[in-house]
Design a protein around this motif. Structure first.
Motif, PDB file in Angstrom:
ATOM      1  N   SER A  12       0.808  -1.221   0.000  1.00 51.33           N
ATOM      2  CA  SER A  12       0.000   0.000   0.000  1.00 51.33           C
ATOM      3  C   SER A  12       0.841   1.271   0.000  1.00 51.33           C
ATOM      4  O   SER A  12       0.291   2.361  -0.061  1.00 51.33           O
ATOM      5  CB  SER A  12      -0.944   0.001   1.198  1.00 51.33           C
ATOM      6  OG  SER A  12      -0.201  -0.065   2.392  1.00 51.33           O
ATOM      7  N   VAL A  13       2.163   1.158   0.095  1.00 56.93           N
ATOM      8  CA  VAL A  13       3.026   2.334   0.078  1.00 56.93           C
ATOM      9  C   VAL A  13       3.483   2.618  -1.347  1.00 56.93           C
ATOM     10  O   VAL A  13       3.475   1.736  -2.206  1.00 56.93           O
ATOM     11  CB  VAL A  13       4.264   2.159   1.001  1.00 56.93           C
ATOM     12  CG1 VAL A  13       3.829   1.964   2.444  1.00 56.93           C
ATOM     13  CG2 VAL A  13       5.133   1.021   0.545  1.00 56.93           C
ATOM     14  N   ALA A  14       3.902   3.864  -1.591  1.00 57.79           N
ATOM     15  CA  ALA A  14       4.386   4.243  -2.922  1.00 57.79           C
ATOM     16  C   ALA A  14       5.742   3.608  -3.191  1.00 57.79           C
ATOM     17  O   ALA A  14       6.609   3.584  -2.320  1.00 57.79           O
ATOM     18  CB  ALA A  14       4.503   5.763  -3.024  1.00 57.79           C
ATOM     19  N   LEU A  15       5.914   3.101  -4.398  1.00 57.03           N
ATOM     20  CA  LEU A  15       7.198   2.594  -4.844  1.00 57.03           C
ATOM     21  C   LEU A  15       7.816   3.653  -5.736  1.00 57.03           C
ATOM     22  O   LEU A  15       7.135   4.236  -6.583  1.00 57.03           O
ATOM     23  CB  LEU A  15       7.029   1.266  -5.583  1.00 57.03           C
ATOM     24  CG  LEU A  15       6.455   0.140  -4.730  1.00 57.03           C
ATOM     25  CD1 LEU A  15       6.141  -1.075  -5.578  1.00 57.03           C
ATOM     26  CD2 LEU A  15       7.413  -0.219  -3.596  1.00 57.03           C
ATOM     27  N   HIS A  16       9.120   3.937  -5.565  1.00 56.12           N
ATOM     28  CA  HIS A  16       9.763   5.053  -6.253  1.00 56.12           C
ATOM     29  C   HIS A  16      10.680   4.666  -7.397  1.00 56.12           C
ATOM     30  O   HIS A  16      10.910   5.467  -8.299  1.00 56.12           O
ATOM     31  CB  HIS A  16      10.577   5.891  -5.247  1.00 56.12           C
ATOM     32  CG  HIS A  16       9.744   6.500  -4.172  1.00 56.12           C
ATOM     33  ND1 HIS A  16       8.785   7.444  -4.411  1.00 56.12           N
ATOM     34  CD2 HIS A  16       9.732   6.284  -2.837  1.00 56.12           C
ATOM     35  CE1 HIS A  16       8.213   7.791  -3.278  1.00 56.12           C
ATOM     36  NE2 HIS A  16       8.768   7.098  -2.302  1.00 56.12           N
TER      37      HIS A  16
END
Length: 183
Positions: A12-16
């Motif tokens: 659920s976290v942003a991947l950069h």
């Protein structure tokens, strides 16, 4: 590269950023999240010793490097031989939040920013056993947002600015990308 299929990472976290090396993909993102995949479709979590944001990952030589950090503690650097098990090298961390990485297979370059507004630029090269050595101190004027390796040079780009290096140590500004009226 022409036809793309949407895949779910399962987090659920942003991947950069993502990188390919040693027959697999590695993706990094917020809160130290690291994912690994052999095919780009099925992803699994990797061990991460960090809870700080990771902004870039690259395969360099025979290892993966991931960088990021936060404004209060500075740079975060993680290293992995296999993309799955990561360690934090025992180095003095720059005060910069490292935002991008580039490798030509021999030289590893990172760029980042520091101060309360993350506006003060720095460019670093990796020295085995010593960590990051600052090569460019941009002060509060120059800010570059991306770095890439090619043959035979590195390039860093920012808003209406670019610089190149043949050896990753000496950097030369290039002509402005656009005229003042074209911005």
């Amino acid at each position: 590269g022409v036809t793309w299929t949407v895949r779910t990472s399962g987090v659920s976290v942003a991947l950069h950023a993502a990188a390919w090396g040693d027959d697999h993909y590695v993706a990094v993102g917020q809160a130290g999240k690291i994912l690994v995949s052999t095919d780009g479709a099925a992803w699994s979590g990797a061990s991460s010793p960090s809870s700080r944001d990771l902004h870039a990952v690259v395969y360099h030589g025979d290892r993966f490097f991931a960088v990021g950090g936060d404004a209060s503690a500075g740079a975060e650097t993680l290293v992995s031989d296999d993309g799955t098990t990561w360690t934090r090298p025992e180095i003095t961390a720059p005060k910069h939040v490292l935002m991008d990485l580039a490798s030509d297979g021999v030289n590893l370059v990172a760029i980042g920013n520091y101060d309360a507004s993350l506006q003060t630029f720095g460019l670093f090269t990796w020295s085995e056993g010593n960590g990051w050595l600052q090569q460019v101190d941009g002060g509060s004027v120059a800010r570059y947002n991306a770095v890439a390796a090619g043959s035979p040079a590195f390039v860093a780009i920012g808003t209406a600015a670019a610089m190149t290096s043949a050896d990753s140590v000496t950097w030369k500004p290039t002509l402005p990308l656009f005229g003042a009226n074209q911005m």
